[in-house]
Design a protein around this motif. Structure first.
Motif, PDB file in Angstrom:
ATOM      1  N   SER A   1      39.650  93.870 -82.412  1.00 36.75           N
ATOM      2  CA  SER A   1      38.812  93.552 -81.253  1.00 36.75           C
ATOM      3  C   SER A   1      37.348  93.583 -81.689  1.00 36.75           C
ATOM      4  O   SER A   1      36.571  94.445 -81.254  1.00 36.75           O
ATOM      5  CB  SER A   1      39.052  94.556 -80.119  1.00 36.75           C
ATOM      6  N   PRO A   2      36.932  92.638 -82.548  1.00 34.73           N
ATOM      7  CA  PRO A   2      35.559  92.669 -83.072  1.00 34.73           C
ATOM      8  C   PRO A   2      34.499  92.493 -81.997  1.00 34.73           C
ATOM      9  O   PRO A   2      33.388  93.004 -82.131  1.00 34.73           O
ATOM     10  CB  PRO A   2      35.535  91.508 -84.072  1.00 34.73           C
ATOM     11  N   ASP A   3      34.838  91.754 -80.924  1.00 29.86           N
ATOM     12  CA  ASP A   3      33.862  91.549 -79.857  1.00 29.86           C
ATOM     13  C   ASP A   3      33.497  92.866 -79.185  1.00 29.86           C
ATOM     14  O   ASP A   3      32.344  93.086 -78.807  1.00 29.86           O
ATOM     15  CB  ASP A   3      34.410  90.571 -78.812  1.00 29.86           C
ATOM     16  N   ILE A   4      34.481  93.756 -79.040  1.00 29.58           N
ATOM     17  CA  ILE A   4      34.200  95.065 -78.448  1.00 29.58           C
ATOM     18  C   ILE A   4      33.396  95.916 -79.423  1.00 29.58           C
ATOM     19  O   ILE A   4      32.444  96.601 -79.031  1.00 29.58           O
ATOM     20  CB  ILE A   4      35.507  95.769 -78.048  1.00 29.58           C
ATOM     21  N   ALA A   5      33.760  95.878 -80.702  1.00 31.97           N
ATOM     22  CA  ALA A   5      33.055  96.681 -81.708  1.00 31.97           C
ATOM     23  C   ALA A   5      31.581  96.300 -81.777  1.00 31.97           C
ATOM     24  O   ALA A   5      30.690  97.158 -81.763  1.00 31.97           O
ATOM     25  CB  ALA A   5      33.715  96.509 -83.073  1.00 31.97           C
ATOM     26  N   LEU A   6      31.291  94.996 -81.846  1.00 30.39           N
ATOM     27  CA  LEU A   6      29.905  94.537 -81.933  1.00 30.39           C
ATOM     28  C   LEU A   6      29.189  94.663 -80.599  1.00 30.39           C
ATOM     29  O   LEU A   6      28.027  95.062 -80.536  1.00 30.39           O
ATOM     30  CB  LEU A   6      29.880  93.073 -82.406  1.00 30.39           C
ATOM     31  N   GLY A   7      29.888  94.325 -79.515  1.00 33.92           N
ATOM     32  CA  GLY A   7      29.281  94.446 -78.190  1.00 33.92           C
ATOM     33  C   GLY A   7      28.930  95.876 -77.858  1.00 33.92           C
ATOM     34  O   GLY A   7      27.921  96.140 -77.194  1.00 33.92           O
ATOM     35  N   ASN A   8      29.745  96.829 -78.342  1.00 36.38           N
ATOM     36  CA  ASN A   8      29.471  98.243 -78.114  1.00 36.38           C
ATOM     37  C   ASN A   8      28.145  98.656 -78.742  1.00 36.38           C
ATOM     38  O   ASN A   8      27.332  99.351 -78.117  1.00 36.38           O
ATOM     39  CB  ASN A   8      30.615  99.075 -78.684  1.00 36.38           C
ATOM     40  N   VAL A   9      27.894  98.220 -79.979  1.00 38.42           N
ATOM     41  CA  VAL A   9      26.657  98.578 -80.675  1.00 38.42           C
ATOM     42  C   VAL A   9      25.451  97.935 -79.996  1.00 38.42           C
ATOM     43  O   VAL A   9      24.464  98.607 -79.672  1.00 38.42           O
ATOM     44  CB  VAL A   9      26.730  98.165 -82.153  1.00 38.42           C
ATOM     45  N   ILE A  10      25.523  96.630 -79.780  1.00 47.26           N
ATOM     46  CA  ILE A  10      24.391  95.925 -79.177  1.00 47.26           C
ATOM     47  C   ILE A  10      24.159  96.412 -77.747  1.00 47.26           C
ATOM     48  O   ILE A  10      23.024  96.686 -77.345  1.00 47.26           O
ATOM     49  CB  ILE A  10      24.639  94.407 -79.203  1.00 47.26           C
ATOM     50  N   GLY A  11      25.236  96.540 -76.977  1.00 48.77           N
ATOM     51  CA  GLY A  11      25.107  96.997 -75.587  1.00 48.77           C
ATOM     52  C   GLY A  11      24.601  98.421 -75.483  1.00 48.77           C
ATOM     53  O   GLY A  11      23.825  98.752 -74.584  1.00 48.77           O
ATOM     54  N   SER A  12      25.018  99.290 -76.421  1.00 52.38           N
ATOM     55  CA  SER A  12      24.545 100.676 -76.410  1.00 52.38           C
ATOM     56  C   SER A  12      23.048 100.737 -76.691  1.00 52.38           C
ATOM     57  O   SER A  12      22.324 101.512 -76.052  1.00 52.38           O
ATOM     58  CB  SER A  12      25.299 101.507 -77.445  1.00 52.38           C
ATOM     59  N   ASN A  13      22.574  99.950 -77.651  1.00 57.75           N
ATOM     60  CA  ASN A  13      21.142  99.957 -77.951  1.00 57.75           C
ATOM     61  C   ASN A  13      20.320  99.467 -76.770  1.00 57.75           C
ATOM     62  O   ASN A  13      19.238  99.990 -76.479  1.00 57.75           O
ATOM     63  CB  ASN A  13      20.861  99.092 -79.180  1.00 57.75           C
ATOM     64  N   ILE A  14      20.838  98.466 -76.067  1.00 59.42           N
ATOM     65  CA  ILE A  14      20.141  97.969 -74.875  1.00 59.42           C
ATOM     66  C   ILE A  14      20.166  99.022 -73.769  1.00 59.42           C
ATOM     67  O   ILE A  14      19.145  99.314 -73.136  1.00 59.42           O
ATOM     68  CB  ILE A  14      20.788  96.649 -74.399  1.00 59.42           C
ATOM     69  N   ALA A  15      21.341  99.618 -73.531  1.00 61.32           N
ATOM     70  CA  ALA A  15      21.472 100.611 -72.462  1.00 61.32           C
ATOM     71  C   ALA A  15      20.665 101.874 -72.762  1.00 61.32           C
ATOM     72  O   ALA A  15      20.093 102.489 -71.856  1.00 61.32           O
ATOM     73  CB  ALA A  15      22.944 100.966 -72.251  1.00 61.32           C
ATOM     74  N   ASN A  16      20.620 102.282 -74.036  1.00 62.56           N
ATOM     75  CA  ASN A  16      19.853 103.480 -74.398  1.00 62.56           C
ATOM     76  C   ASN A  16      18.400 103.368 -73.965  1.00 62.56           C
ATOM     77  O   ASN A  16      17.807 104.333 -73.467  1.00 62.56           O
ATOM     78  CB  ASN A  16      19.915 103.700 -75.912  1.00 62.56           C
TER      79      ASN A  16
END
Length: 318
Positions: free
Chosen positions: A65-80
């Motif tokens: 599930s690469p979309d979740i793996a990459l989306g998690n990193v990018i989305g976490s940085n935005i949400a942080n």
């Protein structure tokens, strides 16, 4: 979908408790083994709060599930930045010492740009992973050496304050080991449960995995950063609150993407290239400009960050 929701909530609880246990156990072991508070704050607290993101992204990569793996990193940085610092700054304006945050702020922007350059070919392969990890090692060595040479520097004081933030630590060696190892085990189990629930809910609602990673997974794995930053704000340690986010974002890119892509190459979805990586860069630049211009993150700027996150989520929904 009720079962998926229960899996999601169970995984979230295990991730939160496991991350906290791992950090407290590791801090206690570091103190017992004579590791300096400076290094403990920089590595264990600053990066330890990103442990849920690391384990979830690894599980997602291994589960194809690469979309979740990459989306998690990018989305976490935005949400942080937009969500967590937006909330913290509304509670109490964040007055900071720019000398303590300038280096890590610029390092965060540099890591983001470096990441986007490696994204240009549409995938993160093993060579990219090695480059990410080399860059992370260089950052850690640079940070530690400069702060050890100048222990009176603002950056050194910041990372020591991060180590002192979590006061309740075990004194027993075996309890410390149990907390660290048990916390890691809870993270692994929690990541599996959390992903099962998140993917199940996404499939039931017809939501693509990329959006699941950018929103539900990203916010869920960012809860340790939220907890540490809120504690710091309530203790009027704004530098620690902001520094925790900067360190987490640096590790999310260099550490999590590095380890995940080294184990399993990750192809990028078109949306991440076209939209979300640019949002990640824009939020990083906006935060650093806010901090350097007025030496604080006031309530107006915090409201702008929070509004930006709501707008970003609404744009995704459309």
């Amino acid at each position: 979908m009720l079962i998926d929701l229960l899996w999601l909530l169970l995984g979230l609880a295990l991730l939160t408790f496991g991350g906290d246990s791992l950090v407290r156990g590791a801090l206690a072991l570091a103190k017992r083994w004579g590791v300096s508070p400076l290094l403990a704050g920089l590595v264990i607290v600053g990066f330890g709060t990103s442990a849920p993101e690391l384990v979830v992204s690894l599980q997602a990569a291994l589960s194809d599930s690469p979309d979740i793996a990459l989306g998690n990193v990018i989305g976490s940085n935005i949400a942080n930045i937009l969500l967590i610092l937006g909330v913290c700054g509304l509670i109490l304006p964040l007055v900071v010492h720019t000398n303590a945050l300038k280096r890590d702020g610029l390092a965060m922007i540099g890591a983001t740009i470096f990441c986007m350059l490696l994204f240009r070919d549409g995938a993160v392969d093993r060579l990219d992973g090695i480059m990410f990890l080399v860059a992370l090692a260089a950052y850690l060595i640079w940070s530690y050496r400069t702060e050890r040479v100048h222990p009176e520097a603002a950056e050194a004081a910041l990372h020591q304050a991060e180590a002192d933030l979590l006061e309740k630590r075990p004194t027993s060696l075996w309890l410390s080991i149990a907390l660290a190892v048990g916390g890691l085990a809870l993270l692994i189990v929690g990541a599996r449960a959390f992903l099962t629930g998140a993917v199940g809910i996404g499939e039931a609602l017809g939501i693509p995995e990329t959006l699941i990673g950018l929103t539900l997974v990203a916010v869920g794995t960012s809860l340790p950063e939220l907890a540490v930053s809120l504690i710091a704000v309530l203790r009027r340690q704004a530098d620690v609150a902001v520094g925790n986010i900067l360190g987490s974002n640096i590790f999310n890119i260099l550490g999590i993407l590095g380890v995940s892509s080294l184990i399993q190459p990750l192809p990028l979805a078109g949306r991440l290239l076209a939209v979300d990586q640019w949002v990640m860069l824009a939020t990083a630049v906006a935060l650093v400009l806010f901090l350097l211009s007025g030496k604080r993150l006031n309530r107006i700027e915090s409201a702008l960050l929070l509004t930006g996150y709501v707008t970003y989520i609404a744009f995704m929904a459309v």
